[in-house]
Design a protein around this motif. Structure first.
Motif, PDB file in Angstrom:
ATOM      1  N   GLU A  10      24.344  53.035   0.272  1.00  0.00           N
ATOM      2  CA  GLU A  10      22.936  53.143  -0.123  1.00  0.00           C
ATOM      3  C   GLU A  10      22.786  53.882  -1.449  1.00  0.00           C
ATOM      4  OE1 GLU A  10      19.004  55.499   1.527  1.00  0.00           O
ATOM      5  OE2 GLU A  10      20.614  54.928   2.903  1.00  0.00           O
ATOM      6  N   ILE A  11      22.054  53.274  -2.384  1.00  0.00           N
ATOM      7  CA  ILE A  11      21.813  53.891  -3.683  1.00  0.00           C
ATOM      8  C   ILE A  11      20.912  55.106  -3.498  1.00  0.00           C
ATOM      9  CG2 ILE A  11      20.734  53.555  -5.941  1.00  0.00           C
ATOM     10  CD1 ILE A  11      21.592  50.623  -5.764  1.00  0.00           C
ATOM     11  N   GLY A  12      21.226  56.171  -4.177  1.00  0.00           N
ATOM     12  CA  GLY A  12      20.397  57.360  -4.110  1.00  0.00           C
ATOM     13  C   GLY A  12      20.874  58.393  -3.114  1.00  0.00           C
ATOM     14  N   MET A  13      21.953  58.109  -2.375  1.00  0.00           N
ATOM     15  CA  MET A  13      22.496  59.112  -1.466  1.00  0.00           C
ATOM     16  C   MET A  13      22.878  60.350  -2.269  1.00  0.00           C
ATOM     17  SD  MET A  13      25.986  59.088   0.794  1.00  0.00           S
ATOM     18  CE  MET A  13      25.813  57.370   1.207  1.00  0.00           C
ATOM     19  N   LYS A  14      22.602  61.513  -1.704  1.00  0.00           N
ATOM     20  CA  LYS A  14      22.867  62.766  -2.396  1.00  0.00           C
ATOM     21  C   LYS A  14      23.836  63.613  -1.579  1.00  0.00           C
ATOM     22  CE  LYS A  14      20.245  66.475  -4.720  1.00  0.00           C
ATOM     23  NZ  LYS A  14      18.875  67.004  -4.940  1.00  0.00           N
ATOM     24  N   ILE A  15      24.894  64.068  -2.241  1.00  0.00           N
ATOM     25  CA  ILE A  15      25.881  64.946  -1.623  1.00  0.00           C
ATOM     26  C   ILE A  15      25.863  66.249  -2.404  1.00  0.00           C
ATOM     27  CG2 ILE A  15      28.302  65.265  -1.001  1.00  0.00           C
ATOM     28  CD1 ILE A  15      28.591  62.190  -1.098  1.00  0.00           C
ATOM     29  N   ALA A  16      25.516  67.337  -1.731  1.00  0.00           N
ATOM     30  CA  ALA A  16      25.350  68.625  -2.408  1.00  0.00           C
ATOM     31  C   ALA A  16      26.547  69.530  -2.121  1.00  0.00           C
ATOM     32  CB  ALA A  16      24.069  69.305  -1.960  1.00  0.00           C
ATOM     33  N   PHE A  17      26.908  70.327  -3.124  1.00  0.00           N
ATOM     34  CA  PHE A  17      27.994  71.297  -2.996  1.00  0.00           C
ATOM     35  C   PHE A  17      27.444  72.683  -3.296  1.00  0.00           C
ATOM     36  CE2 PHE A  17      30.160  67.348  -3.590  1.00  0.00           C
ATOM     37  CZ  PHE A  17      31.370  67.466  -2.913  1.00  0.00           C
ATOM     38  N   ILE A  18      27.544  73.602  -2.331  1.00  0.00           N
ATOM     39  CA  ILE A  18      27.168  74.997  -2.525  1.00  0.00           C
ATOM     40  C   ILE A  18      28.437  75.779  -2.830  1.00  0.00           C
ATOM     41  CG2 ILE A  18      26.067  77.023  -1.531  1.00  0.00           C
ATOM     42  CD1 ILE A  18      24.605  75.210   0.414  1.00  0.00           C
ATOM     43  N   GLY A  19      28.395  76.585  -3.889  1.00  0.00           N
ATOM     44  CA  GLY A  19      29.620  77.240  -4.340  1.00  0.00           C
ATOM     45  C   GLY A  19      30.485  76.273  -5.113  1.00  0.00           C
ATOM     46  N   ALA A  20      29.830  75.394  -5.856  1.00  0.00           N
ATOM     47  CA  ALA A  20      30.536  74.317  -6.562  1.00  0.00           C
ATOM     48  C   ALA A  20      31.416  74.825  -7.690  1.00  0.00           C
ATOM     49  CB  ALA A  20      29.520  73.309  -7.115  1.00  0.00           C
ATOM     50  N   HIS A  40      30.594  55.293  -5.043  1.00  0.00           N
ATOM     51  CA  HIS A  40      30.591  55.136  -6.496  1.00  0.00           C
ATOM     52  C   HIS A  40      29.203  55.309  -7.103  1.00  0.00           C
ATOM     53  CE1 HIS A  40      34.624  52.739  -6.911  1.00  0.00           C
ATOM     54  NE2 HIS A  40      34.779  53.981  -6.484  1.00  0.00           N
ATOM     55  N   ASP A  41      28.156  55.157  -6.285  1.00  0.00           N
ATOM     56  CA  ASP A  41      26.794  55.268  -6.808  1.00  0.00           C
ATOM     57  C   ASP A  41      26.004  56.289  -6.001  1.00  0.00           C
ATOM     58  OD1 ASP A  41      24.480  54.966  -8.168  1.00  0.00           O
ATOM     59  OD2 ASP A  41      23.997  52.986  -7.405  1.00  0.00           O
ATOM     60  N   VAL A  42      26.439  57.551  -6.080  1.00  0.00           N
ATOM     61  CA  VAL A  42      25.739  58.626  -5.393  1.00  0.00           C
ATOM     62  C   VAL A  42      25.470  59.739  -6.396  1.00  0.00           C
ATOM     63  CG1 VAL A  42      26.871  58.095  -3.197  1.00  0.00           C
ATOM     64  CG2 VAL A  42      27.833  59.848  -4.678  1.00  0.00           C
ATOM     65  N   GLU A  43      24.631  60.675  -5.986  1.00  0.00           N
ATOM     66  CA  GLU A  43      24.396  61.873  -6.788  1.00  0.00           C
ATOM     67  C   GLU A  43      25.188  63.027  -6.200  1.00  0.00           C
ATOM     68  OE1 GLU A  43      20.914  65.119  -7.918  1.00  0.00           O
ATOM     69  OE2 GLU A  43      20.339  63.171  -7.052  1.00  0.00           O
ATOM     70  N   PHE A  44      26.022  63.640  -7.028  1.00  0.00           N
ATOM     71  CA  PHE A  44      26.722  64.854  -6.642  1.00  0.00           C
ATOM     72  C   PHE A  44      25.931  66.021  -7.219  1.00  0.00           C
ATOM     73  CE2 PHE A  44      30.077  61.603  -6.840  1.00  0.00           C
ATOM     74  CZ  PHE A  44      30.543  61.676  -5.530  1.00  0.00           C
ATOM     75  N   ALA A  45      25.268  66.759  -6.336  1.00  0.00           N
ATOM     76  CA  ALA A  45      24.398  67.860  -6.758  1.00  0.00           C
ATOM     77  C   ALA A  45      25.147  69.175  -6.589  1.00  0.00           C
ATOM     78  CB  ALA A  45      23.120  67.865  -5.927  1.00  0.00           C
ATOM     79  N   LEU A  46      25.436  69.834  -7.692  1.00  0.00           N
ATOM     80  CA  LEU A  46      26.258  71.041  -7.685  1.00  0.00           C
ATOM     81  C   LEU A  46      25.394  72.284  -7.804  1.00  0.00           C
ATOM     82  CD1 LEU A  46      29.034  69.898 -10.210  1.00  0.00           C
ATOM     83  CD2 LEU A  46      28.807  69.326  -7.770  1.00  0.00           C
ATOM     84  N   HIS A  47      25.699  73.269  -6.956  1.00  0.00           N
ATOM     85  CA  HIS A  47      24.985  74.549  -7.039  1.00  0.00           C
ATOM     86  C   HIS A  47      25.992  75.700  -7.023  1.00  0.00           C
ATOM     87  CE1 HIS A  47      22.564  78.050  -6.180  1.00  0.00           C
ATOM     88  NE2 HIS A  47      23.265  78.261  -5.072  1.00  0.00           N
ATOM     89  N   ARG A  73      26.337  60.045 -10.393  1.00  0.00           N
ATOM     90  CA  ARG A  73      25.659  61.026 -11.235  1.00  0.00           C
ATOM     91  C   ARG A  73      26.030  62.441 -10.790  1.00  0.00           C
ATOM     92  NH1 ARG A  73      23.172  57.132  -9.451  1.00  0.00           N
ATOM     93  NH2 ARG A  73      22.253  58.172  -7.642  1.00  0.00           N
ATOM     94  N   VAL A  74      26.125  63.349 -11.751  1.00  0.00           N
ATOM     95  CA  VAL A  74      26.364  64.765 -11.464  1.00  0.00           C
ATOM     96  C   VAL A  74      25.170  65.552 -11.958  1.00  0.00           C
ATOM     97  CG1 VAL A  74      27.788  66.782 -11.956  1.00  0.00           C
ATOM     98  CG2 VAL A  74      28.873  64.556 -11.596  1.00  0.00           C
ATOM     99  N   THR A  75      24.562  66.301 -11.057  1.00  0.00           N
ATOM    100  CA  THR A  75      23.494  67.224 -11.445  1.00  0.00           C
ATOM    101  C   THR A  75      23.946  68.635 -11.105  1.00  0.00           C
ATOM    102  OG1 THR A  75      22.383  66.966  -9.288  1.00  0.00           O
ATOM    103  CG2 THR A  75      21.687  65.506 -11.091  1.00  0.00           C
ATOM    104  N   GLN A  76      23.403  69.608 -11.798  1.00  0.00           N
ATOM    105  CA  GLN A  76      23.796  70.992 -11.558  1.00  0.00           C
ATOM    106  C   GLN A  76      22.585  71.892 -11.616  1.00  0.00           C
ATOM    107  OE1 GLN A  76      26.014  70.655 -15.464  1.00  0.00           O
ATOM    108  NE2 GLN A  76      25.699  72.884 -15.429  1.00  0.00           N
ATOM    109  N   SER A  77      22.596  72.925 -10.771  1.00  0.00           N
ATOM    110  CA  SER A  77      21.467  73.844 -10.750  1.00  0.00           C
ATOM    111  C   SER A  77      21.905  75.169 -10.140  1.00  0.00           C
ATOM    112  CB  SER A  77      20.308  73.277  -9.927  1.00  0.00           C
ATOM    113  OG  SER A  77      19.244  74.211  -9.882  1.00  0.00           O
ATOM    114  N   THR A  78      21.413  76.258 -10.729  1.00  0.00           N
ATOM    115  CA  THR A  78      21.619  77.565 -10.119  1.00  0.00           C
ATOM    116  C   THR A  78      20.552  77.846  -9.060  1.00  0.00           C
ATOM    117  OG1 THR A  78      20.366  78.591 -11.915  1.00  0.00           O
ATOM    118  CG2 THR A  78      22.774  78.552 -12.134  1.00  0.00           C
ATOM    119  N   ASP A  79      19.615  76.916  -8.900  1.00  0.00           N
ATOM    120  CA  ASP A  79      18.604  77.015  -7.846  1.00  0.00           C
ATOM    121  C   ASP A  79      19.078  76.183  -6.658  1.00  0.00           C
ATOM    122  OD1 ASP A  79      15.725  77.699  -6.939  1.00  0.00           O
ATOM    123  OD2 ASP A  79      15.852  75.514  -6.675  1.00  0.00           O
ATOM    124  N   ARG A  80      19.335  76.839  -5.558  1.00  0.00           N
ATOM    125  CA  ARG A  80      19.939  76.153  -4.415  1.00  0.00           C
ATOM    126  C   ARG A  80      19.040  75.062  -3.834  1.00  0.00           C
ATOM    127  NH1 ARG A  80      20.972  80.421  -1.530  1.00  0.00           N
ATOM    128  NH2 ARG A  80      19.161  80.284  -0.173  1.00  0.00           N
TER     129      ARG A  80
END
Length: 508
Positions: A10-20, A40-47, A73-80
């Motif tokens: 599914e397009i748009g699935m998001k997998i988040a990493f805390i302590g990335a 191959h088509d997910v968002e890796f959200a790094l925190h 896609r890779v996104t990053q944020s210091t906001d959890r």
């Protein structure tokens, strides 16, 4: 456990990493996931709260994705909460307090004669690690419930595994929580090597217990059951393991079963092998930190972090290789997610609430035992009974874990003291007065990471000002100095540390 019914890929699935910002480990898990087409088509959200480390990892991952022309896609944020919003899977890799707090976990107990190799599971160090970690994990869980995808899964890699997972399930309200560790896989490869197997999958194993005290209760080599005597003989004849795994071999002889954990880890969970300084060197080997070196994991983490930061430009220049060159690891994460998303059924060893899975351990504790993951969720093998000797050592740790976990949840100093008192190694080395004073010293040193104990810090300081227990300036029975980056380069013949080698040693 609740099941999310996804559409495959599914397009748009998001997998988040805390302590990335973990050195190398996040990248290893993401590269494993990218080996699976459905990711191959997910968002890796790094925190991470460390913006510099977070940015370094994000740069490496973006380089990998771009070089392989993937739509991920890779996104990053210091906001959890930003990272967790809408996430279907949340992977926890944090070390609360970082290396500064970890250093207190090792150095302060040494003043009282407690020599730890790792100090991240139980012992004085593991209990303090839980006091720092659990309040934050409860906040992670609150955010997951509020902003992640309904029914999101929480995959915890952070130690102390059992206490963290226990708190998330019982007090964090995230039912879809699994604790993940690679100890079973590492020991499996070692057993296969000792038996002379060409590949580790020639050996079938059934392993059960609690995290870091899991036992290979059934071993089959090419379809034939391996006997206790055969396994002892194989390890004693092995040119390396006979020297580096003396504690594990001794436990195998006395208990009849091999333990998952390394010589260094296992030696600090039991009361017999590190209790007298003059005997420690008899049981350990210092050729590799994990074989029992005093504070070995702290030293290696410090060295690798320094090397990674200094040579990051080199790592970034090397990034972006074809994923065909990356061998998918046996870390559980990618295999679990693939199975949940409708891929092949995955068999592994998972940390979950017991609830009768192991009949002779408490129902409420966190056990590590075999299970299967498919699109319907996680299904554990139930009705397992541990051999009595193995169960006894696990039960001793479970009692410590329960008290330590509840102390962390409630800021309960009395429970923390009792957990320290009943810890097998701590109790073997120290008397009650020493344990009470050491606990005060640890609380004061780590106060900035212990909000739930804010009401106890002034009292601990006052007691320390009137302390009567003598301490000593001891570096441990088998301590090595932390090497500089230049010393590490010289040792490796002047080569620059590769990112692959950093990853190989970045997560115990």
């Amino acid at each position: 456990m609740d099941k999310i019914k996804p559409e495959i890929g599914e397009i748009g699935m998001k997998i988040a990493f805390i302590g990335a910002g973990s050195v190398g480990f996040t990248r290893k898990l993401v590269r494993d996931l990218l080996k699976v087409e459905m990711f191959h088509d997910v968002e890796f959200a790094l925190h991470d709260i460390n913006a510099r480390n977070l940015d370094m990892v994000a740069q490496l991952l973006r380089r990998d994705i771009e070089a392989n022309a993937l739509p991920a896609r890779v996104t990053q944020s210091t906001d959890r909460r930003t990272a967790l919003e809408g996430a279907r899977y949340v992977v926890n890799c944090v070390r609360i307090g970082g290396l500064d707090a970890f250093r207190h976990d090792i150095e302060i107990p040494l003043k009282y004669g407690i020599d730890q190799c790792v100090g991240d599971t139980i012992c004085a160090g593991g209990l303090m690690y839980a006091q720092r970690s659990i309040p934050q994990i409860l906040q992670f869980c609150a955010d997951i419930r509020e902003v992640a995808e309904p029914g999101a899964w929480f995959l915890n890699y952070a130690n102390p595994m059992a206490m963290n997972t226990w708190a998330a399930i019982d007090h964090g309200g995230v039912r879809n929580t699994i604790g993940l560790c690679h100890g079973v896989q590492n020991g499996w490869r070692q057993i296969a090597n000792a038996l002379g197997a060409e590949r580790h999958d020639e050996v079938e194993i059934f392993c059960t217990g609690i995290n870091h005290q899991t036992w290979y209760t059934d071993i089959r080599f090419r379809g034939r059951k391996v006997t206790r005597d055969e396994l002892i003989a194989a390890f004693e004849a092995h040119p390396e393991y006979s020297r580096t795994e003396k504690v594990r071999i001794d436990v195998l002889k006395r208990f009849g079963f091999y333990s998952t954990e390394s010589n260094g880890h296992l030696s600090e969970y039991l009361p017999w092998y590190r209790k007298r300084p003059d005997e420690i060197t008899r049981w350990i080997d210092t050729s590799e930190w994990i074989n029992g070196e005093t504070g070995g994991y702290l030293r290696v983490c410090s060295e690798r972090r320094n090397w990674f930061e200094e040579d990051f430009p080199k790592f970034l220049a090397e990034a972006g290789k074809p994923l065909s060159a990356h061998t998918r690891s046996d870390e559980h994460c990618s295999h679990i997610l693939e199975a949940l998303e409708g891929g092949p059924v995955y068999r592994g060893h998972f940390n979950v609430r017991n609830g009768g899975i192991i009949t002779n351990l408490p129902d409420d504790c966190i056990i590590e035992s075999p299970g299967f993951v498919d699109e319907f969720g996680l299904n554990m093998v139930e009705g397992v009974t541990l051999p009595l000797g193995c169960a006894a050592t696990c039960q001793a740790s479970v009692d410590v874990q329960r008290m330590g976990m509840l102390a962390a949840v409630n800021g309960d100093l009395e429970l923390l003291r009792l957990a320290m008192l009943h810890d097998p190694l701590t109790g073997a080395v120290c008397n009650p007065e020493e344990i009470w004073q050491m606990t005060d010293e640890l609380l004061v040193a780590e106060a900035e990471w212990l909000p739930q104990f804010a009401h106890e810090i002034d009292g601990a300081k006052d007691r320390l000002s009137r302390a009567t227990v003598a301490t000593r300036n001891w570096t441990g029975a088998a301590r090595k100095q932390t090497r500089s980056v230049s010393e590490l380069r010289e040792e490796k013949g002047g080569s620059v540390m590769t990112a692959e080698k950093v990853r190989a040693t970045a997560q115990d």
